[in-house]
Scaffold this motif. Structure first.
Motif, PDB file in Angstrom:
ATOM      1  N   ALA A   1      76.547  33.404  15.188  1.00 47.09           N
ATOM      2  CA  ALA A   1      76.134  32.030  14.888  1.00 47.09           C
ATOM      3  C   ALA A   1      76.610  31.080  15.986  1.00 47.09           C
ATOM      4  CB  ALA A   1      76.680  31.598  13.534  1.00 47.09           C
ATOM      5  N   ALA A   2      77.839  31.279  16.454  1.00 54.40           N
ATOM      6  CA  ALA A   2      78.351  30.450  17.554  1.00 54.40           C
ATOM      7  C   ALA A   2      77.568  30.714  18.841  1.00 54.40           C
ATOM      8  CB  ALA A   2      79.835  30.712  17.764  1.00 54.40           C
ATOM      9  N   ALA A   3      77.190  31.969  19.069  1.00 55.57           N
ATOM     10  CA  ALA A   3      76.414  32.304  20.265  1.00 55.57           C
ATOM     11  C   ALA A   3      75.025  31.682  20.214  1.00 55.57           C
ATOM     12  CB  ALA A   3      76.317  33.818  20.412  1.00 55.57           C
ATOM     13  N   ILE A   4      74.397  31.707  19.044  1.00 59.65           N
ATOM     14  CA  ILE A   4      73.072  31.085  18.885  1.00 59.65           C
ATOM     15  C   ILE A   4      73.168  29.582  19.129  1.00 59.65           C
ATOM     16  CG2 ILE A   4      71.312  30.479  17.164  1.00 59.65           C
ATOM     17  CD1 ILE A   4      71.716  33.304  16.011  1.00 59.65           C
ATOM     18  N   ALA A   5      74.210  28.963  18.601  1.00 67.41           N
ATOM     19  CA  ALA A   5      74.401  27.527  18.805  1.00 67.41           C
ATOM     20  C   ALA A   5      74.548  27.211  20.287  1.00 67.41           C
ATOM     21  CB  ALA A   5      75.624  27.043  18.034  1.00 67.41           C
ATOM     22  N   THR A   6      75.360  28.000  20.975  1.00 66.91           N
ATOM     23  CA  THR A   6      75.564  27.775  22.411  1.00 66.91           C
ATOM     24  C   THR A   6      74.272  28.003  23.189  1.00 66.91           C
ATOM     25  OG1 THR A   6      77.857  28.472  22.146  1.00 66.91           O
ATOM     26  CG2 THR A   6      76.993  28.407  24.389  1.00 66.91           C
TER      27      THR A   6
ATOM     28  N   ILE B   1      91.245  34.019  17.630  1.00 67.41           N
ATOM     29  CA  ILE B   1      92.701  34.098  17.720  1.00 67.41           C
ATOM     30  C   ILE B   1      93.323  33.941  16.334  1.00 67.41           C
ATOM     31  CG2 ILE B   1      94.751  32.913  18.611  1.00 67.41           C
ATOM     32  CD1 ILE B   1      93.036  32.228  21.095  1.00 67.41           C
ATOM     33  N   ASP B   2      92.784  33.059  15.506  1.00 65.55           N
ATOM     34  CA  ASP B   2      93.349  32.769  14.192  1.00 65.55           C
ATOM     35  C   ASP B   2      93.214  33.951  13.241  1.00 65.55           C
ATOM     36  OD1 ASP B   2      94.296  31.635  11.879  1.00 65.55           O
ATOM     37  OD2 ASP B   2      92.719  30.145  11.684  1.00 65.55           O
TER      38      ASP B   2
ATOM     39  N   PRO C   1      81.914  27.519  21.842  1.00 67.39           N
ATOM     40  CA  PRO C   1      82.718  28.611  22.396  1.00 67.39           C
ATOM     41  C   PRO C   1      84.219  28.376  22.241  1.00 67.39           C
ATOM     42  CG  PRO C   1      81.129  27.856  24.033  1.00 67.39           C
ATOM     43  CD  PRO C   1      81.058  26.921  22.880  1.00 67.39           C
ATOM     44  N   ALA C   2      84.650  27.127  22.360  1.00 66.14           N
ATOM     45  CA  ALA C   2      86.079  26.842  22.236  1.00 66.14           C
ATOM     46  C   ALA C   2      86.576  27.118  20.825  1.00 66.14           C
ATOM     47  CB  ALA C   2      86.355  25.387  22.626  1.00 66.14           C
TER      48      ALA C   2
ATOM     49  N   ALA D   1      86.798  26.322  10.334  1.00 68.19           N
ATOM     50  CA  ALA D   1      86.802  25.382  11.463  1.00 68.19           C
ATOM     51  C   ALA D   1      85.566  25.572  12.331  1.00 68.19           C
ATOM     52  CB  ALA D   1      88.064  25.563  12.292  1.00 68.19           C
ATOM     53  N   LEU D   2      85.157  26.813  12.535  1.00 63.05           N
ATOM     54  CA  LEU D   2      83.951  27.070  13.319  1.00 63.05           C
ATOM     55  C   LEU D   2      82.720  26.510  12.611  1.00 63.05           C
ATOM     56  CD1 LEU D   2      82.562  28.323  15.755  1.00 63.05           C
ATOM     57  CD2 LEU D   2      82.498  30.490  14.503  1.00 63.05           C
ATOM     58  N   GLY D   3      82.644  26.680  11.302  1.00 60.70           N
ATOM     59  CA  GLY D   3      81.515  26.135  10.555  1.00 60.70           C
ATOM     60  C   GLY D   3      81.451  24.622  10.623  1.00 60.70           C
TER      61      GLY D   3
END
Length: 122
Positions: free
Chosen positions: A37-42, A89-90, A81-82, A98-100
Motif C-alpha cells: 500500500a505504501a509502495a502504491i502510494a509512492t 522498524i517498529d 517511504p519514511a 501510523a502508516l495508515g
C-alpha cells in the motif's frame, strides 16, 4: 495537471490509508500487503511528479503558487517511504496505524495540491 487523476489519487490514498489504519487497529503487524500500500502510494505520487513537470509545457500550468504546490508534492512523496521505514522498524501495530494515518494525510495533501493548481478556475 489532470484533475480527474488527482481526485482519483486522493480518493485512492484515503481508502488505502483507512484500510491500513483498520488493519493496524485490528493488530495486524507489518506485512507485504501493507508495505505494498505504501509502495502504491509512492508510485502514484511519482506519476504525479511526472505529470506536474509535463503539464506546464502543454499550456496547463498552475494558477496558484507553484512553489507551494511543489513543496506539498515533494513532502507528499517523502512521507510514505519514511513512515513505512518507521513501521518496519517498529514491528508493532502502532507502526501500521501510523502508516495508515500518514497515507490518509497524503490523500488530504493531494487534494490540497488540486486546490492550489486550480485556484481561481472553479
Amino acid at each position: 495537471m489532470i484533475a480527474w487523476m488527482m481526485l482519483a489519487q486522493a480518493a485512492l490514498l484515503g481508502l488505502l490509508g483507512a484500510g491500513v489504519t483498520v488493519a493496524g487497529i485490528a493488530k495486524v503487524r507489518m506485512n507485504d500487503w501493507i508495505l505494498g500500500a505504501a509502495a502504491i502510494a509512492t508510485l502514484t505520487l511519482v506519476v504525479q511528479i511526472v505529470a506536474s513537470i509535463i503539464a506546464p509545457f502543454t499550456g496547463s500550468g498552475p494558477t496558484g503558487d507553484p512553489f507551494e504546490y511543489w513543496v506539498y508534492l515533494v513532502m507528499a512523496v517523502l512521507i510514505p517511504p519514511a513512515v513505512a521505514l518507521w513501521a518496519l522498524i517498529d514491528k508493532g501495530r502502532w507502526g501500521v496505524v501510523a502508516l495508515g494515518v500518514a497515507l490518509m494525510s497524503v490523500g488530504v495533501m493531494v487534494y490540497r495540491m488540486h486546490q492550489i493548481w486550480f485556484v481561481q478556475v472553479f
